[in-house]
Design an enzyme around this catalytic site. Sequence first.
Site, mmCIF file in Angstrom:
data_model
loop_
_atom_site.group_PDB
_atom_site.id
_atom_site.type_symbol
_atom_site.label_atom_id
_atom_site.label_comp_id
_atom_site.label_asym_id
_atom_site.label_seq_id
_atom_site.Cartn_x
_atom_site.Cartn_y
_atom_site.Cartn_z
ATOM 1 N N GLY A 92 0.792 -1.234 0.000
ATOM 2 C CA GLY A 92 0.000 0.000 0.000
ATOM 3 C C GLY A 92 0.815 1.270 0.000
ATOM 4 N N TRP A 94 1.936 3.033 -2.295
ATOM 5 C CA TRP A 94 1.533 4.038 -3.280
ATOM 6 C C TRP A 94 0.097 4.518 -3.051
ATOM 7 C CZ3 TRP A 94 3.647 2.958 -8.915
ATOM 8 C CH2 TRP A 94 5.047 2.886 -8.857
ATOM 9 N N ASP A 123 -4.456 -6.149 -5.938
ATOM 10 C CA ASP A 123 -3.244 -6.950 -5.761
ATOM 11 C C ASP A 123 -3.641 -8.411 -5.557
ATOM 12 O OD1 ASP A 123 -0.112 -5.953 -4.896
ATOM 13 O OD2 ASP A 123 -0.624 -8.074 -4.598
ATOM 14 N N ASP A 139 -6.382 -11.068 -9.324
ATOM 15 C CA ASP A 139 -5.328 -11.112 -10.339
ATOM 16 C C ASP A 139 -5.691 -10.116 -11.440
ATOM 17 O OD1 ASP A 139 -3.607 -11.656 -12.410
ATOM 18 O OD2 ASP A 139 -3.857 -13.835 -12.318
ATOM 19 N N ASP A 164 2.873 -0.883 -10.205
ATOM 20 C CA ASP A 164 4.164 -1.296 -9.652
ATOM 21 C C ASP A 164 4.188 -2.825 -9.637
ATOM 22 O OD1 ASP A 164 6.657 -0.732 -8.582
ATOM 23 O OD2 ASP A 164 5.943 -0.623 -6.516
ATOM 24 N N LYS A 204 5.667 -0.174 -14.244
ATOM 25 C CA LYS A 204 7.000 -0.769 -14.018
ATOM 26 C C LYS A 204 7.285 -1.888 -15.012
ATOM 27 C CE LYS A 204 8.026 -3.275 -10.127
ATOM 28 N NZ LYS A 204 8.346 -3.175 -8.709
HETATM 29 C C1 LIG Z 1 6.619 -4.187 -5.704
HETATM 30 S S1 LIG Z 1 5.097 -4.742 -5.077
HETATM 31 C C2 LIG Z 1 4.154 -3.259 -5.007
HETATM 32 C C3 LIG Z 1 4.601 -2.319 -3.924
HETATM 33 C C4 LIG Z 1 3.694 -1.135 -3.722
HETATM 34 N N1 LIG Z 1 3.706 -0.228 -4.864
HETATM 35 C C5 LIG Z 1 4.141 -0.368 -2.512
HETATM 36 O O1 LIG Z 1 4.924 0.589 -2.652
HETATM 37 O O2 LIG Z 1 3.701 -0.723 -1.415
HETATM 38 C C6 LIG Z 1 4.416 -5.562 -6.467
HETATM 39 C C7 LIG Z 1 3.057 -6.160 -6.227
HETATM 40 O O3 LIG Z 1 2.522 -6.587 -7.481
HETATM 41 C C8 LIG Z 1 1.609 -7.615 -7.186
HETATM 42 N N2 LIG Z 1 1.226 -8.332 -8.407
HETATM 43 C C9 LIG Z 1 2.036 -9.019 -9.244
HETATM 44 N N3 LIG Z 1 1.325 -9.574 -10.239
HETATM 45 C C10 LIG Z 1 0.029 -9.212 -10.030
HETATM 46 C C11 LIG Z 1 -1.189 -9.485 -10.708
HETATM 47 N N4 LIG Z 1 -1.220 -10.256 -11.806
HETATM 48 N N5 LIG Z 1 -2.334 -8.963 -10.227
HETATM 49 C C12 LIG Z 1 -2.313 -8.198 -9.121
HETATM 50 N N6 LIG Z 1 -1.188 -7.910 -8.427
HETATM 51 C C13 LIG Z 1 -0.032 -8.408 -8.868
HETATM 52 C C14 LIG Z 1 2.372 -8.464 -6.179
HETATM 53 O O4 LIG Z 1 1.500 -9.281 -5.444
HETATM 54 C C15 LIG Z 1 3.062 -7.391 -5.329
HETATM 55 O O5 LIG Z 1 2.351 -7.120 -4.157
#
Ligand SMILES: C[S@@+](CC[C@H](N)C(=O)[O-])C[C@H]1O[C@@H](n2cnc3c(N)ncnc32)[C@H](O)[C@@H]1O
Length: 251
Positions: A92, A94, A123, A139, A164, A204
């Site tokens: 969270g 962001w 997420d 997803d 992200d 990203k």
């Molecule tokens: C780097 S973290 C995000 C960090 C967040 N922006 C923060 O600053 O707190 C990346 C996130 O992308 C999520 N993610 C990856 N593939 C996903 C998908 N297909 N659907 C939803 N979330 C996904 C992962 O579960 C992970 O929590």
Amino acid sequence: MRIQPTSSYTAIHCTGAFRPAPPAWGPALSRAYSSFSDSKRWLDRQRNDPYVKKAQQLNLRSRGAFKLIEIDQKYHFLRSGAVCIDCGAAPGGWSEDPAAPSAAITGTAGGGDSEKYRIFAMDLLPMAGIDGVQFFQRDFTQPESIALLKNALKGKPVNTIVSDMAPSFSGTHSIDHLRTMNLCEDVLGLAGQVLAPGGTMVCKFLVGGSEQEFRQELRNHFNKVNIYKPKASRKESSESYFVCLGKKRSP
Ligand SMILES: C[S@@+](CC[C@H](N)C(=O)[O-])C[C@H]1O[C@@H](n2cnc3c(N)ncnc32)[C@H](O)[C@@H]1O
């Protein structure tokens, strides 16, 4: 057109064996060794990381908040009162609004709008609730998840989409690169449906070869497409961000 992973994708993805074991060791010992040295490296890195310290001081959910803050300091697209979608939002960093600099990101603060939600976050992982944020543990790549988001928006035009999202890494860079590009493509798909003309998309990816081709595609949809790696993004990581400004009107 969707970028296809290489043919080695399934084999590598399924075996999960990415770090060659020292030959004289049995697999269990070698696994223990890798995970020990990985976690030690991770702990050392966390202890010495100024962004981790700063995030703890400010009581932020993640050091990742500083990445978005930096991107905005360069491109100036965040504003209070905006409607935003945060893809891959957990934990969270962001989306949160603890009177931290990132408050403006998603516009929960002082938007002058009485509507309950201005941020729509998604997420795979759970995320602790945040005022003003409607969270979906889904997803993002599934069409039903997009339908859910669109339904929640109730026709509101979206000003900003940030992603992200990072897939679970296979350890093979070319595959991980393509997976991130596919996620970017999905985010662009959503932008095509809900992002208002003039809106911004930040997404990203891992640098790996096909980003310039995708950047060309992004230029068909946005007035300016930049690639930017904030300082808060670790040097040893190949992650970077597409910063797409000024969504064009659909023809
Ligand atoms: C780097 S973290 C995000 C960090 C967040 N922006 C923060 O600053 O707190 C990346 C996130 O992308 C999520 N993610 C990856 N593939 C996903 C998908 N297909 N659907 C939803 N979330 C996904 C992962 O579960 C992970 O929590």
